[in-house]
Every structure is written in structure tokens, then in C-alpha cells.
Design a protein around this motif. Structure first.
Motif, mmCIF file in Angstrom:
data_model
loop_
_atom_site.group_PDB
_atom_site.id
_atom_site.type_symbol
_atom_site.label_atom_id
_atom_site.label_comp_id
_atom_site.label_asym_id
_atom_site.label_seq_id
_atom_site.Cartn_x
_atom_site.Cartn_y
_atom_site.Cartn_z
ATOM 1 N N MET A 1 0.838 -1.084 -0.019
ATOM 2 C CA MET A 1 -0.014 -0.110 -0.088
ATOM 3 C C MET A 1 1.019 1.455 -0.047
ATOM 4 S SD MET A 1 -3.030 1.148 2.839
ATOM 5 C CE MET A 1 -2.421 -0.172 3.800
ATOM 6 N N ARG A 2 0.383 2.061 -0.735
ATOM 7 C CA ARG A 2 1.208 3.448 -0.834
ATOM 8 C C ARG A 2 0.271 4.512 -0.202
ATOM 9 N NH1 ARG A 2 4.322 4.064 -6.700
ATOM 10 N NH2 ARG A 2 5.175 2.082 -6.888
ATOM 11 N N SER A 78 4.474 7.191 -0.014
ATOM 12 C CA SER A 78 5.533 6.269 0.635
ATOM 13 C C SER A 78 4.850 4.616 0.704
ATOM 14 C CB SER A 78 5.865 6.625 2.032
ATOM 15 O OG SER A 78 6.159 8.098 1.505
ATOM 16 N N GLY A 79 5.653 3.914 0.939
ATOM 17 C CA GLY A 79 5.388 2.359 1.389
ATOM 18 C C GLY A 79 6.442 1.898 1.996
ATOM 19 N N ILE A 80 6.439 0.500 2.671
ATOM 20 C CA ILE A 80 7.278 -0.110 3.246
ATOM 21 C C ILE A 80 7.500 -1.371 2.522
ATOM 22 C CG2 ILE A 80 7.500 -1.588 5.377
ATOM 23 C CD1 ILE A 80 5.959 0.439 6.969
ATOM 24 N N ILE A 81 8.849 -1.471 2.432
ATOM 25 C CA ILE A 81 9.281 -2.883 1.663
ATOM 26 C C ILE A 81 9.333 -3.826 2.520
ATOM 27 C CG2 ILE A 81 11.215 -3.793 0.452
ATOM 28 C CD1 ILE A 81 11.929 -0.736 -0.542
ATOM 29 N N GLU A 82 9.854 -3.707 3.718
ATOM 30 C CA GLU A 82 10.111 -4.939 4.743
ATOM 31 C C GLU A 82 10.323 -4.589 5.931
ATOM 32 O OE1 GLU A 82 13.298 -8.462 4.152
ATOM 33 O OE2 GLU A 82 14.390 -6.512 4.566
ATOM 34 N N PHE A 91 10.391 3.324 1.108
ATOM 35 C CA PHE A 91 10.506 4.096 -0.136
ATOM 36 C C PHE A 91 9.744 5.274 -0.092
ATOM 37 C CE2 PHE A 91 7.408 1.437 -1.649
ATOM 38 C CZ PHE A 91 6.578 2.374 -2.386
ATOM 39 N N HIS A 92 10.270 6.444 -0.881
ATOM 40 C CA HIS A 92 9.175 7.475 -0.963
ATOM 41 C C HIS A 92 9.446 7.719 -2.532
ATOM 42 C CE1 HIS A 92 9.013 8.501 3.279
ATOM 43 N NE2 HIS A 92 10.399 8.842 3.389
ATOM 44 N N ALA A 131 2.995 -1.835 11.133
ATOM 45 C CA ALA A 131 3.716 -1.454 9.823
ATOM 46 C C ALA A 131 3.583 -2.404 8.760
ATOM 47 C CB ALA A 131 5.180 -1.470 10.143
ATOM 48 N N ALA A 132 3.186 -3.805 9.088
ATOM 49 C CA ALA A 132 3.101 -4.824 8.252
ATOM 50 C C ALA A 132 1.867 -4.480 7.337
ATOM 51 C CB ALA A 132 2.750 -6.153 8.853
ATOM 52 N N ASP A 133 0.769 -3.566 7.740
ATOM 53 C CA ASP A 133 -0.228 -3.372 6.893
ATOM 54 C C ASP A 133 0.149 -2.451 5.768
ATOM 55 O OD1 ASP A 133 -2.074 -4.758 8.343
ATOM 56 O OD2 ASP A 133 -2.633 -2.992 9.591
ATOM 57 N N PHE A 134 1.420 -1.705 5.606
ATOM 58 C CA PHE A 134 1.764 -0.686 4.964
ATOM 59 C C PHE A 134 2.811 -1.470 4.111
ATOM 60 C CE2 PHE A 134 0.180 1.612 8.371
ATOM 61 C CZ PHE A 134 -0.757 2.639 7.502
ATOM 62 N N VAL A 135 3.066 -2.638 4.243
ATOM 63 C CA VAL A 135 3.957 -3.341 3.299
ATOM 64 C C VAL A 135 3.586 -3.469 1.675
ATOM 65 C CG1 VAL A 135 5.275 -5.490 2.631
ATOM 66 C CG2 VAL A 135 5.131 -4.725 5.095
ATOM 67 N N THR A 136 4.159 -3.023 0.741
ATOM 68 C CA THR A 136 3.482 -3.178 -0.353
ATOM 69 C C THR A 136 4.345 -3.756 -1.454
ATOM 70 O OG1 THR A 136 2.983 -1.677 -2.435
ATOM 71 C CG2 THR A 136 4.664 -0.872 -1.062
ATOM 72 N N SER A 137 3.898 -4.445 -2.564
ATOM 73 C CA SER A 137 4.800 -5.343 -3.504
ATOM 74 C C SER A 137 4.993 -4.087 -4.596
ATOM 75 C CB SER A 137 4.197 -6.531 -3.934
ATOM 76 O OG SER A 137 2.763 -6.270 -4.574
#
Length: 142
Positions: A1-2, A78-82, A91-92, A131-137
Motif C-alpha cells: 500500500m502506498r 510512501s510504502g514499506i518494503i520490509e 521508499f518515498h 507497519a506490516a499493513d503498509f508493506v507493498t509489492s
């Protein structure tokens, strides 16, 4: 999710002798986006002060794609990779509001630290879960 984590303007004082926004201001806008991203999953300044913890940037890689000039408006998603035990990779992506073109992309590795010991420590489980809810592929390509 971004997630939308920043929206702002390029002011004349952000521009260097080349007439475009200087790299220090990209970094500043990305930093503001970082604080907004962290707050989405509970790592607010208030929380970190209460827990005597903090975050530090261990690595940052920025890719500049397009000039930004005074008067342009930008937004950052922004989104979380890991999410790991003591670190978060995220990332942003900064875009020009008028054209929706990518101006810059940055990748960070942030480390969660104990402020008293000044050493990495484990991210609390409840924060990791949020934070895991914001992890995105959907990771932008430099």
C-alpha cells in the motif's frame, strides 16, 4: 500500500545556481514524509519519547528523475518494503502535482534504537504488526 505522506511547494530559496531545487531540499521533503509514514503505524515522536527510543537512517539511496523548479507543487507517496526485528526498509516517490511525473525516488533503511544505550533494539510487536499493513509489492523502479 502506498500512502500520501507529503504535499508541498518548491520555493525560490529551495533552488540553487542551476535554477532547480537543490538536493538538500529533496532530502528535507523526504524526511518530512518519513515522519508522516512512521506516525501511520504508531512511531510518533510522542511514542518514542515515552519509550526512550528513536529511529536512525542507516542507508539512503536517492534517484533523481526530473528537475523541479520554483512554484511547482509536489506530493510524496510512501510504502514499506520490509519490516525486520530492528529495522524497516521503505521508499518515498516524489511526483510533480501538475504532470504526475516522478521527480525522485528514495529508498531508506531505518534502524530502531534505544536512546539510552544508543544501540539498535527490537521494534515492539504491536508496531511491527501495524507497519506490516503498509508493506507493498508495488515498489518503484529507479
Amino acid at each position: 500500500m502506498r500512502e500520501l505522506t507529503y504535499r508541498g511547494v518548491v520555493y525560490p530559496w529551495h533552488c540553487d545556481h542551476m535554477g532547480h531545487m537543490n538536493v538538500m531540499w529533496y532530502a528535507g521533503k523526504f524526511d518530512e514524509a518519513t515522519w508522516n509514514l512512521l506516525s501511520l503505524f504508531g512511531l510518533t515522536v510522542k511514542y518514542m519519547k515515552q519509550e526512550n527510543t528513536g529511529t536512525v537512517a542507516a542507508e539512503q539511496r536517492t534517484f533523481y528523475k526530473q528537475e523541479l523548479l520554483a512554484g511547482m507543487t509536489v506530493y510524496i507517496k510512501s510504502g514499506i518494503i520490509e519490516v525486520k526485528d530492528k529495522s524497516i526498509k521503505f521508499f518515498h516517490e516524489m511526483r510533480n502535482c501538475d504532470t504526475d511525473e516522478i521527480a525522485a525516488i528514495t529508498f531508506y533503511t531505518g534502524i530502531y534504537i534505544d536512546n539510552k544505550e544508543r544501540k539498535p533494539c527490537s521494534i515492539p510487536e504491536e508496531i511491527k504488526k501495524l507497519a506490516a499493513d503498509f508493506v507493498t509489492s508495488e515498489i518503484p523502479q529507479p
